[in-house]
Write an enzyme that holds these catalytic residues in place. Structure first.
Site, PDB file in Angstrom:
ATOM      1  N   VAL A 157       4.650   8.144   2.169  1.00  0.00           N
ATOM      2  CA  VAL A 157       5.282   6.842   2.191  1.00  0.00           C
ATOM      3  C   VAL A 157       6.590   7.142   1.456  1.00  0.00           C
ATOM      4  CG1 VAL A 157       3.199   5.284   1.623  1.00  0.00           C
ATOM      5  CG2 VAL A 157       4.016   6.581  -0.367  1.00  0.00           C
ATOM      6  N   ARG A 204       9.890   9.750   2.999  1.00  0.00           N
ATOM      7  CA  ARG A 204      10.736   9.935   4.000  1.00  0.00           C
ATOM      8  C   ARG A 204      10.227  10.704   4.993  1.00  0.00           C
ATOM      9  NH1 ARG A 204      14.101   6.189   3.796  1.00  0.00           N
ATOM     10  NH2 ARG A 204      16.014   7.012   4.685  1.00  0.00           N
ATOM     11  N   ASP A 221       3.657   6.051   7.170  1.00  0.00           N
ATOM     12  CA  ASP A 221       4.406   4.846   7.087  1.00  0.00           C
ATOM     13  C   ASP A 221       5.737   5.288   7.634  1.00  0.00           C
ATOM     14  OD1 ASP A 221       4.978   2.008   6.567  1.00  0.00           O
ATOM     15  OD2 ASP A 221       6.177   2.708   4.979  1.00  0.00           O
ATOM     16  N   GLU A 267      12.706   7.395  13.891  1.00  0.00           N
ATOM     17  CA  GLU A 267      11.991   6.096  14.158  1.00  0.00           C
ATOM     18  C   GLU A 267      12.994   5.154  14.922  1.00  0.00           C
ATOM     19  OE1 GLU A 267      11.364   4.440  10.199  1.00  0.00           O
ATOM     20  OE2 GLU A 267      10.319   5.993   9.566  1.00  0.00           O
ATOM     21  N   HIS A 292       6.647   1.933   9.659  1.00  0.00           N
ATOM     22  CA  HIS A 292       7.332   1.539   8.429  1.00  0.00           C
ATOM     23  C   HIS A 292       7.514   0.067   8.069  1.00  0.00           C
ATOM     24  CE1 HIS A 292      11.326   3.599   6.744  1.00  0.00           C
ATOM     25  NE2 HIS A 292      10.797   2.904   5.816  1.00  0.00           N
TER      26      HIS A 292
END
Length: 354
Positions: free
Chosen positions: A265, A267, A291, A296, A315
């Site tokens: 959770v 980076r 997450d 991304e 995320h």
């Protein structure tokens, strides 16, 4: 349209404009204290789009803008930059012309894409949104632990298929969770894990001299493998820096228990994604809950989507209904301190990256 200052009629009152006047005096800085600020501190808000939270700024002299041309028009008088959802490239360009800026506040907690030399080497204070997201991320970690301990994927699969199949589940009380990077998010994880009767270990650059009631043992970052070998759940909450990039890679997966679950959770690039895929595909570890990712959004067809031992969140583990309100309230509290010449909270060590 892009390139234009957001105008009245888009949710802003005329008072939300900059107050253009005589140049304001430069401020002195001592241990994060802003001195001699004057009565007004114009704010330049860098944003990709208009959001309702900008109405909360109406009592402040401010301009919201999207690109360099629009920002440059008003930014020369700005004392403060609020990096809401603008691009890092825009902020970097503006620092070259916004000569009066003394403080940049980033809505997010992660800062790795903002630490370019022009900002790091400058006397400008940098603060972030640390604390706004911690509770929700702590809850996500606890949910992920329970997801694997109780095998919720299997339950849902059987329910969908109308299959009655009993199987054993695990208790998490007495199991060990290791936290990589014991900051605000790490403490939120520790509080919840400790409340569930779990043993909590953590890494921290500077091991505390006093006892922490939530953590049984602290390790230095270079001792992380020693900690990982003991853990049932390994939670990455560290910021992304030169030291933390790929801090979980093949050597780390090699020392983990085959029943270990990795949760990220922090980076995405803290975990070497290629090494993670190898460990998951070979069932070297039990699973992963993610997450954040190295790149991304995670593209369609990515191998992580296909693995049964992975829980994916796009995320959004910290996207509560009021997270943007909380983020803006934090900025307004900081702005009030700034105007009064009081020390700001969440000051970032720009060289360390957190």
């Amino acid at each position: 349209m892009a390139g234009e200052i957001l105008a009245e009629g888009e949710g802003f009152e005329p008072s939300a404009r900059f107050s253009h006047g005589k140049p304001r005096s430069l401020c002195a800085q001592q241990r994060g204290t802003i001195l001699d600020m004057g009565k007004e501190n114009p704010v330049l808000v860098l944003a990709a789009e208009n959001v309702p939270q900008f109405a909360m700024l109406n009592e402040l002299p401010h301009t919201v803008c999207r690109d360099f041309a629009a920002c440059a028009h008003s930014g020369k008088d700005a004392t403060v930059i609020l990096q809401w959802s603008g691009t890092p490239e825009l902020l970097r360009e503006l620092l070259g012309i916004c000569r009066k800026v003394r403080w940049v506040h980033c809505r997010a907690a992660g800062l790795d894409n903002l630490l370019f030399p022009e900002l790091v080497e400058s006397p400008i204070l940098l603060t972030n949104g640390r604390g706004v997201f911690s509770a929700s991320l702590g809850e996500f970690v606890l949910a992920a632990i329970l997801y694997f301990a109780k095998d919720f994927r299997r339950m849902v699969r059987n329910q969908t298929a109308s299959v009655w199949e009993q199987f054993d589940v695990q208790e998490i009380a007495g199991q060990t969770v290791g936290i990589l990077g014991y900051g605000d998010i790490g403490r939120a994880v520790a509080r919840r894990a400790h409340a569930m009767g779990m043993h909590v270990h953590a890494t921290k650059r500077h091991v505390p001299g006093s006892t922490d009631p939530l953590v049984e043992h602290f390790y230095k970052p270079e001792e992380r493998r020693e900690m990982m070998a003991l853990c049932d759940y390994i939670v990455a909450t560290a910021p992304l820096t030169g030291e933390t990039r790929h801090m979980i890679s093949d050597a780390e997966f090699a020392v983990m228990k085959p029943t270990a679950v990795v949760i990220n959770v922090g980076r995405g690039a803290v975990i070497d994604e290629a090494a993670l895929l190898r460990a998951l595909s070979a069932h070297r570890i039990k699973g992963a809950a993610l997450d954040v990712f190295e790149h991304e959004p995670l593209p369609a067809g990515h191998q992580l989507y296909k693995l049964e031992n992975v829980l994916l969140s796009p995320h959004c583990a910290d996207h509560t209904a009021d997270w943007q309100d909380q983020a803006m309230r934090l900025f307004l509290e900081q702005y009030d301190r700034f105007g009064k010449g009081e020390p700001l909270n969440n000051i970032v060590n720009k060289r360390l990256g957190y």
